[in-house]
Design a protein around this motif. Structure first.
Motif, PDB file in Angstrom:
ATOM      1  N   MET A   1       5.573  -1.174   4.414  1.00  0.00           N
ATOM      2  CA  MET A   1       4.621  -1.347   3.303  1.00  0.00           C
ATOM      3  C   MET A   1       5.151  -0.754   1.994  1.00  0.00           C
ATOM      4  N   ARG A   2       6.242  -0.031   2.065  1.00  0.00           N
ATOM      5  CA  ARG A   2       6.761   0.672   0.892  1.00  0.00           C
ATOM      6  C   ARG A   2       7.070  -0.256  -0.277  1.00  0.00           C
ATOM      7  N   THR A   3       7.508  -1.462   0.008  1.00  0.00           N
ATOM      8  CA  THR A   3       7.877  -2.391  -1.062  1.00  0.00           C
ATOM      9  C   THR A   3       7.003  -3.644  -1.095  1.00  0.00           C
ATOM     10  N   ASP A   4       5.925  -3.653  -0.346  1.00  0.00           N
ATOM     11  CA  ASP A   4       5.049  -4.826  -0.270  1.00  0.00           C
ATOM     12  C   ASP A   4       4.054  -4.800  -1.425  1.00  0.00           C
ATOM     13  N   ARG A   5       4.201  -5.720  -2.366  1.00  0.00           N
ATOM     14  CA  ARG A   5       3.380  -5.708  -3.582  1.00  0.00           C
ATOM     15  C   ARG A   5       2.183  -6.662  -3.506  1.00  0.00           C
ATOM     16  N   ARG A   6       1.811  -7.069  -2.292  1.00  0.00           N
ATOM     17  CA  ARG A   6       0.648  -7.925  -2.125  1.00  0.00           C
ATOM     18  C   ARG A   6      -0.621  -7.077  -1.983  1.00  0.00           C
ATOM     19  N   PRO A   7      -1.783  -7.680  -2.144  1.00  0.00           N
ATOM     20  CA  PRO A   7      -3.034  -6.961  -1.889  1.00  0.00           C
ATOM     21  C   PRO A   7      -3.111  -6.545  -0.417  1.00  0.00           C
ATOM     22  N   LEU A   8      -4.011  -5.624  -0.093  1.00  0.00           N
ATOM     23  CA  LEU A   8      -4.151  -5.177   1.291  1.00  0.00           C
ATOM     24  C   LEU A   8      -4.344  -6.370   2.221  1.00  0.00           C
ATOM     25  N   VAL A   9      -5.330  -7.207   1.906  1.00  0.00           N
ATOM     26  CA  VAL A   9      -5.572  -8.439   2.663  1.00  0.00           C
ATOM     27  C   VAL A   9      -5.729  -9.562   1.643  1.00  0.00           C
ATOM     28  N   PRO A  10      -4.775 -10.479   1.572  1.00  0.00           N
ATOM     29  CA  PRO A  10      -4.893 -11.588   0.622  1.00  0.00           C
ATOM     30  C   PRO A  10      -6.192 -12.361   0.847  1.00  0.00           C
ATOM     31  N   GLY A  11      -6.897 -12.621  -0.231  1.00  0.00           N
ATOM     32  CA  GLY A  11      -8.149 -13.348  -0.140  1.00  0.00           C
ATOM     33  C   GLY A  11      -9.376 -12.466  -0.065  1.00  0.00           C
ATOM     34  N   CYS A  12      -9.191 -11.185   0.141  1.00  0.00           N
ATOM     35  CA  CYS A  12     -10.327 -10.259   0.210  1.00  0.00           C
ATOM     36  C   CYS A  12     -10.807  -9.979  -1.215  1.00  0.00           C
ATOM     37  N   GLY A  13     -12.118  -9.933  -1.406  1.00  0.00           N
ATOM     38  CA  GLY A  13     -12.682  -9.741  -2.743  1.00  0.00           C
ATOM     39  C   GLY A  13     -13.035  -8.310  -3.078  1.00  0.00           C
ATOM     40  N   CYS A  14     -12.651  -7.343  -2.250  1.00  0.00           N
ATOM     41  CA  CYS A  14     -13.010  -5.952  -2.542  1.00  0.00           C
ATOM     42  C   CYS A  14     -12.177  -5.403  -3.703  1.00  0.00           C
ATOM     43  N   TYR A  15     -12.654  -4.328  -4.278  1.00  0.00           N
ATOM     44  CA  TYR A  15     -11.982  -3.720  -5.428  1.00  0.00           C
ATOM     45  C   TYR A  15     -10.558  -3.282  -5.079  1.00  0.00           C
ATOM     46  N   ALA A  16     -10.367  -2.711  -3.895  1.00  0.00           N
ATOM     47  CA  ALA A  16      -9.032  -2.235  -3.508  1.00  0.00           C
ATOM     48  C   ALA A  16      -8.032  -3.384  -3.446  1.00  0.00           C
ATOM     49  N   CYS A  17      -8.450  -4.516  -2.907  1.00  0.00           N
ATOM     50  CA  CYS A  17      -7.549  -5.670  -2.797  1.00  0.00           C
ATOM     51  C   CYS A  17      -7.352  -6.365  -4.134  1.00  0.00           C
ATOM     52  N   GLN A  18      -8.330  -6.305  -4.989  1.00  0.00           N
ATOM     53  CA  GLN A  18      -8.241  -6.945  -6.299  1.00  0.00           C
ATOM     54  C   GLN A  18      -7.349  -6.147  -7.253  1.00  0.00           C
ATOM     55  N   ALA A  19      -7.314  -4.821  -7.106  1.00  0.00           N
ATOM     56  CA  ALA A  19      -6.675  -3.993  -8.125  1.00  0.00           C
ATOM     57  C   ALA A  19      -5.427  -3.240  -7.671  1.00  0.00           C
ATOM     58  N   TYR A  20      -5.182  -3.136  -6.375  1.00  0.00           N
ATOM     59  CA  TYR A  20      -4.073  -2.309  -5.898  1.00  0.00           C
ATOM     60  C   TYR A  20      -3.218  -3.051  -4.888  1.00  0.00           C
ATOM     61  N   THR A  21      -1.978  -2.616  -4.752  1.00  0.00           N
ATOM     62  CA  THR A  21      -1.038  -3.241  -3.826  1.00  0.00           C
ATOM     63  C   THR A  21      -0.893  -2.402  -2.568  1.00  0.00           C
ATOM     64  N   ARG A  22      -0.331  -3.031  -1.539  1.00  0.00           N
ATOM     65  CA  ARG A  22      -0.065  -2.308  -0.294  1.00  0.00           C
ATOM     66  C   ARG A  22       0.908  -1.157  -0.538  1.00  0.00           C
ATOM     67  N   SER A  23       1.914  -1.408  -1.365  1.00  0.00           N
ATOM     68  CA  SER A  23       2.913  -0.362  -1.606  1.00  0.00           C
ATOM     69  C   SER A  23       2.301   0.843  -2.313  1.00  0.00           C
ATOM     70  N   TYR A  24       1.377   0.606  -3.232  1.00  0.00           N
ATOM     71  CA  TYR A  24       0.754   1.731  -3.931  1.00  0.00           C
ATOM     72  C   TYR A  24      -0.154   2.522  -2.990  1.00  0.00           C
ATOM     73  N   VAL A  25      -0.923   1.829  -2.172  1.00  0.00           N
ATOM     74  CA  VAL A  25      -1.775   2.539  -1.205  1.00  0.00           C
ATOM     75  C   VAL A  25      -0.896   3.276  -0.196  1.00  0.00           C
ATOM     76  N   HIS A  26       0.211   2.679   0.217  1.00  0.00           N
ATOM     77  CA  HIS A  26       1.175   3.347   1.101  1.00  0.00           C
ATOM     78  C   HIS A  26       1.650   4.654   0.462  1.00  0.00           C
ATOM     79  N   HIS A  27       2.020   4.587  -0.801  1.00  0.00           N
ATOM     80  CA  HIS A  27       2.455   5.784  -1.532  1.00  0.00           C
ATOM     81  C   HIS A  27       1.355   6.845  -1.565  1.00  0.00           C
ATOM     82  N   LEU A  28       0.128   6.420  -1.868  1.00  0.00           N
ATOM     83  CA  LEU A  28      -0.990   7.365  -1.927  1.00  0.00           C
ATOM     84  C   LEU A  28      -1.214   8.058  -0.585  1.00  0.00           C
TER      85      LEU A  28
END
Length: 188
Positions: free
Chosen positions: A115-142
């Motif tokens: 997930m370190r370099t995956d710049r897609r949303p957590l779940v593509p197609g999900c309408g939640c704020y986390a998926c709309q505004a953040y990437t998998r790589s950023y959440v992985h970092h957090l």
């Protein structure tokens, strides 16, 4: 209480369910990836709940010239094209299988090194704020940095997925297709 256990409880007539499952998954660095209808999961306004949590308005930055501009922070996901987002990402031929959520577990491990370099949303197609505004790589970092925001984003996402799951169950009960819905979830 997992989604399969929730379905069993609904079959037995239980209509009020309390669960720490979304929180437990978030604390473990995992995101729910339930096989539910794209229209339910991608449109937060379609989820009926008595407790509505308002989403934070996106901040606008003012440049020195006084013109507003959108933030250009790498933690934000690129804008989603709703026509290309689908919850059924298991059929994606252009992605390696290790980047797709495991459909048997219905969760995505965001602590995984892939997930370190995956710049897609957590779940593509999900309408939640986390998926709309953040990437998998950023959440992985957090999560690896033990930042509280990582847990909060995963809790938001997991609650959204669970609420969409309940909404889908309600719709299938109303339509008389609940047994097919149960089969779809249990087979995933």
């Amino acid at each position: 209480t997992t989604p399969k256990e929730i379905l069993q409880a609904i079959k037995l007539g239980v209509d009020v369910i309390g669960s720490a499952y979304p929180y437990i998954l978030a604390k473990d660095g995992r995101a729910l990836c339930l096989p539910i209808s794209t229209s339910i999961a991608s449109d937060p306004s379609s989820i009926t709940t008595e407790v509505q949590v308002p989403l934070q308005k996106k901040r606008r930055l003012t440049t020195e010239s006084g013109v507003n501009s959108a933030p250009t922070n790498p933690r934000f996901a690129p804008p989603l094209d709703s026509s290309s987002c689908q919850m059924n990402i298991a059929n994606s031929d252009d992605l390696p299988s290790h980047l797709l959520p495991d459909p048997r577990r219905q969760v995505l491990d965001l602590r995984d090194a892939t997930m370190r370099t995956d710049r897609r949303p957590l779940v593509p197609g999900c309408g939640c704020y986390a998926c709309q505004a953040y990437t998998r790589s950023y959440v992985h970092h957090l999560l690896l940095a033990h930042e509280m925001l990582g847990d909060i984003l995963l809790q938001l996402h997991n609650m959204h997925q669970l609420l969409a799951f309940f909404e889908a169950a309600r719709q299938h009960l109303d339509n008389g297709t609940f047994s097919e819905f149960c089969s779809q979830i249990e087979d995933a």
